[in-house]
Motif scaffolding. Structure first.
Motif, short mmCIF file in Angstrom:
data_model
loop_
_atom_site.label_atom_id
_atom_site.label_comp_id
_atom_site.label_asym_id
_atom_site.label_seq_id
_atom_site.Cartn_x
_atom_site.Cartn_y
_atom_site.Cartn_z
N LYS A 5 -2.68 3.67 -3.90
CA LYS A 5 -4.18 3.94 -4.17
C LYS A 5 -4.74 4.85 -5.51
O LYS A 5 -5.74 4.30 -5.80
CB LYS A 5 -4.41 4.92 -2.43
CG LYS A 5 -4.24 3.75 -1.93
CD LYS A 5 -5.12 4.39 -0.25
CE LYS A 5 -4.50 3.62 0.82
NZ LYS A 5 -4.72 4.64 2.23
N SER A 8 -4.23 2.64 -7.87
CA SER A 8 -5.55 1.32 -8.08
C SER A 8 -6.86 2.07 -8.05
O SER A 8 -7.51 1.10 -9.25
CB SER A 8 -5.24 0.70 -6.48
OG SER A 8 -6.52 -0.92 -6.67
N LEU A 9 -7.00 3.00 -7.78
CA LEU A 9 -8.25 3.81 -8.67
C LEU A 9 -8.73 3.63 -9.73
O LEU A 9 -9.77 3.59 -10.58
CB LEU A 9 -8.87 4.60 -7.60
CG LEU A 9 -9.97 4.95 -7.73
CD1 LEU A 9 -11.15 4.78 -7.56
CD2 LEU A 9 -9.88 7.11 -7.27
N GLN A 11 -7.15 2.33 -12.30
CA GLN A 11 -7.10 1.07 -12.57
C GLN A 11 -8.48 0.65 -12.57
O GLN A 11 -9.46 0.22 -13.78
CB GLN A 11 -6.45 -0.27 -12.44
CG GLN A 11 -4.47 0.26 -12.45
CD GLN A 11 -3.67 -0.46 -11.70
OE1 GLN A 11 -4.49 -1.53 -11.01
NE2 GLN A 11 -2.57 -0.64 -11.88
N HIS A 12 -9.51 0.52 -11.17
CA HIS A 12 -10.37 -0.21 -11.56
C HIS A 12 -11.40 0.84 -12.63
O HIS A 12 -12.38 0.24 -12.75
CB HIS A 12 -10.45 0.60 -10.10
CG HIS A 12 -10.52 -0.91 -9.19
ND1 HIS A 12 -9.27 -1.02 -8.90
CD2 HIS A 12 -11.29 -2.14 -8.86
CE1 HIS A 12 -9.17 -1.80 -7.55
NE2 HIS A 12 -10.72 -2.69 -8.08
N LEU A 13 -11.59 2.24 -12.65
CA LEU A 13 -12.23 3.30 -12.92
C LEU A 13 -12.27 2.55 -14.17
O LEU A 13 -13.11 3.04 -15.62
CB LEU A 13 -12.10 4.47 -13.29
CG LEU A 13 -11.76 5.02 -11.84
CD1 LEU A 13 -11.79 7.01 -11.09
CD2 LEU A 13 -13.67 5.40 -11.23
N ALA A 15 -11.23 0.11 -15.42
CA ALA A 15 -12.05 -1.95 -16.29
C ALA A 15 -13.31 -1.37 -15.98
O ALA A 15 -14.02 -1.66 -17.19
CB ALA A 15 -11.08 -2.49 -15.27
N LEU A 16 -14.03 -0.16 -15.88
CA LEU A 16 -15.25 0.10 -15.55
C LEU A 16 -15.56 0.66 -16.41
O LEU A 16 -16.38 -0.19 -17.50
CB LEU A 16 -15.21 0.67 -14.20
CG LEU A 16 -17.18 1.03 -13.92
CD1 LEU A 16 -18.08 0.40 -14.55
CD2 LEU A 16 -17.30 1.98 -13.01
N PHE A 92 -15.76 -7.88 -14.63
CA PHE A 92 -15.42 -6.83 -13.82
C PHE A 92 -15.27 -7.19 -12.49
O PHE A 92 -14.16 -7.05 -11.34
CB PHE A 92 -16.52 -6.24 -14.59
CG PHE A 92 -16.27 -4.12 -13.24
CD1 PHE A 92 -14.86 -3.88 -13.79
CD2 PHE A 92 -16.45 -4.56 -12.12
CE1 PHE A 92 -14.33 -2.84 -12.95
CE2 PHE A 92 -16.86 -3.03 -11.97
CZ PHE A 92 -15.55 -2.17 -11.82
N VAL A 93 -16.29 -8.28 -11.76
CA VAL A 93 -16.23 -8.16 -10.28
C VAL A 93 -15.70 -9.35 -9.60
O VAL A 93 -15.11 -9.55 -8.47
CB VAL A 93 -17.23 -8.58 -9.73
CG1 VAL A 93 -17.92 -6.92 -9.72
CG2 VAL A 93 -18.08 -9.04 -10.36
N ALA A 96 -12.31 -9.20 -7.12
CA ALA A 96 -12.31 -8.77 -5.78
C ALA A 96 -12.83 -10.20 -4.68
O ALA A 96 -13.11 -9.52 -3.60
CB ALA A 96 -14.07 -7.50 -5.33
#
Length: 235
Positions: A5, A8-9, A11-13, A15-16, A92-93, A96
């Motif tokens: 987790k 994953s967080l 990686q999302h940050l 990417a953002l 980015f989205v 999901a």
């Protein structure tokens, strides 16, 4: 599990962060050419707004026009970069979303861009000349119209963006109903409240005069009705 987790967080940050860097870099790179394009944009706006009216625009400080060109360049830069920014946000989205959601969001992005452009053009070629004519109509032998270039062009840029944003109203209405967030019947029953809300927002976004408020509120409400009609036919 906790480590997955956390990864994953992160990686999302990341990417953002990458998406925001690309967006701001595009805006920064586009600012210089837009600054050189700003005088042509200002001249074009003046010709469209003034038309055949026998008035001249004035400036009252040495740096006034230079600052106005910078403001115009920023607005032009945001408009030109909007498709690229929308594409970066979309990418980015995208991971999901499900396939049907991707198709829906893609259509929303394209429709939003088109409506923004239509709203801005509608303001520039129809609303702004009417505002100038309305202002000139008060001139008399004892009172002559003398407009400041910063006030007129600043008003033009602001109202063009406002109309572009307000022209998103049918898309918002359609999306809320089609996504199931609200029902068609509920939105239809709230028409009087929505009209009052549009009038209040129009009053806040336009100069303190009833004419500008009505010019913005009327097409916005008609577009709301168009979005409501489109959502009903799709249901």
């Amino acid at each position: 599990m906790a480590e997955d987790k956390d990864e994953s967080l992160i990686q999302h940050l990341e990417a953002l962060r990458g998406m925001l860097i690309r967006c701001f870099a595009a805006i920064g790179l586009g600012l210089v050419p837009m600054f050189f394009a700003a005088p042509y944009c200002i001249d074009g706006l003046i010709k469209v707004m003034i038309g055949e009216e026998n008035i001249a625009l004035n400036y009252f400080a040495p740096m006034e026009v230079f600052v106005l060109q910078i403001k115009t360049a920023v607005v032009l830069d945001l408009l030109v970069c909007f498709p690229y920014i929308a594409r970066q946000v979309w990418k980015f989205v995208l991971p999901a979303l499900y396939d049907n959601e991707r198709r829906f969001v893609r259509s929303v992005v394209l429709s939003s861009t088109l409506l923004f452009v239509v709203g801005a053009l509608f303001c520039v070629f129809f609303i702004l000349p009417l505002i100038i004519k309305f202002g000139v109509s008060f001139a008399s032998a004892d009172m002559q119209a003398m407009f400041g270039v910063t006030n007129v062009i600043g008003l033009a840029l602001w109202l063009a963006v406002v109309f572009g944003v307000m022209f998103q109203f049918p898309l918002v209405t359609y999306s809320l109903i089609r996504s199931g967030i609200v029902s068609y019947g509920a939105v239809k029953a709230k028409r009087p409240y929505i009209l009052v809300g549009i009038l209040i927002v129009a009053a806040l976004l336009t100069p303190p005069d009833v004419v500008s408020q009505i010019m913005l509120a009327t097409p916005t409400y008609l577009l709301f009705e168009a979005g409501l009609w489109a959502a009903r036919n799709k249901s």
